[in-house]
Motif scaffolding. Structure first.
Motif, PDB file in Angstrom:
ATOM      1  N   MET A   1      31.974  43.380  32.508  1.00 28.84           N
ATOM      2  CA  MET A   1      32.673  42.516  33.461  1.00 28.84           C
ATOM      3  C   MET A   1      33.654  41.645  32.688  1.00 28.84           C
ATOM      4  O   MET A   1      33.302  41.006  31.707  1.00 28.84           O
ATOM      5  N   LYS A   2      34.899  41.641  33.178  1.00 26.38           N
ATOM      6  CA  LYS A   2      35.939  40.823  32.561  1.00 26.38           C
ATOM      7  C   LYS A   2      36.469  39.847  33.606  1.00 26.38           C
ATOM      8  O   LYS A   2      36.236  40.022  34.805  1.00 26.38           O
ATOM      9  N   LEU A   3      37.145  38.803  33.139  1.00 24.48           N
ATOM     10  CA  LEU A   3      37.667  37.788  34.055  1.00 24.48           C
ATOM     11  C   LEU A   3      38.626  38.378  35.085  1.00 24.48           C
ATOM     12  O   LEU A   3      38.644  37.949  36.236  1.00 24.48           O
ATOM     13  N   ASN A   4      39.403  39.395  34.687  1.00 24.13           N
ATOM     14  CA  ASN A   4      40.346  39.976  35.639  1.00 24.13           C
ATOM     15  C   ASN A   4      39.666  40.922  36.635  1.00 24.13           C
ATOM     16  O   ASN A   4      40.299  41.411  37.552  1.00 24.13           O
ATOM     17  N   LEU A   6      36.774  39.885  38.232  1.00 24.48           N
ATOM     18  CA  LEU A   6      36.023  39.043  39.173  1.00 24.48           C
ATOM     19  C   LEU A   6      36.737  38.988  40.517  1.00 24.48           C
ATOM     20  O   LEU A   6      37.959  38.844  40.575  1.00 24.48           O
ATOM     21  N   HIS A   7      36.000  39.110  41.604  1.00 24.43           N
ATOM     22  CA  HIS A   7      36.586  38.965  42.936  1.00 24.43           C
ATOM     23  C   HIS A   7      35.512  38.496  43.904  1.00 24.43           C
ATOM     24  O   HIS A   7      34.310  38.661  43.665  1.00 24.43           O
ATOM     25  N   ASP A   8      35.965  37.930  44.984  1.00 24.31           N
ATOM     26  CA  ASP A   8      35.049  37.411  46.003  1.00 24.31           C
ATOM     27  C   ASP A   8      34.511  38.556  46.854  1.00 24.31           C
ATOM     28  O   ASP A   8      35.049  39.672  46.833  1.00 24.31           O
TER      29      ASP A   8
END
Length: 164
Positions: A1-4, A6-8
């Motif tokens: 998992m990377k910061l880009n 992440l999603h709701d």
């Protein structure tokens, strides 16, 4: 998992409805409010307004009575009293008065007095002086070997004298 990555959750976010932004938006001119009238203008609160006739909440009969000088008692269950004794917030050997109950934090304030109720179990022998108590609470305190004294208008009566 990377910061880009992440999603709701899907459906958690919605785009803001931008009204009054031209005919191409589908919400131009009247901004979805229809034509004229009170509800198309801003600052309208018409909950319960029935257009000149008597509103339903005023037509219905009123029931009951609120006593203007009723007494309000702070209540303490015996189980809560037992837990405060177990945590050493109340000394079981001393006479437990209303002032001690307020100082220990078991009640916030006295109101018109403190009333002991029979919720929970009491195993400690206590001597209590309060404004009121239920019959079951008096029986539980006496069963544990203690005494519960009711204070009425500045004078002290034992629980048995109060019932007579």
């Amino acid at each position: 998992m990377k910061l880009n990555q992440l999603h709701d959750n899907p459906g958690a976010t919605h785009r803001r409805k931008r009204v009054g932004r031209g005919p191409g938006s589908g919400k131009g001119k009247t901004a979805g409010r229809g034509m004229k009238g009170q509800k198309s203008r801003s600052g309208v609160a018409i909950n319960g307004f029935e257009g000149g006739q008597m509103p339903l909440y005023q037509r219905l009969p009123k029931r009951g009575f609120t006593k203007p000088n009723r007494k309000r008692y702070a209540t303490v269950n015996l189980g809560k009293l037992e837990s405060f004794i177990a945590r050493d917030k109340i000394n079981p050997k001393a006479i437990i008065t209303e002032e001690i109950l307020v100082q220990s934090g078991i009640v916030n304030r006295r109101h018109d007095g403190i009333r002991i109720l029979a919720g929970g179990e009491l195993s400690t022998k206590l001597s209590i002086e309060v404004t009121g108590a239920s019959k079951a609470a008096i029986a539980n305190v006496e069963k544990a070997g203690g005494s519960l004294t009711l204070i009425a208008r500045g004078k002290s009566l034992t629980a048995v004298e109060q019932q007579l």
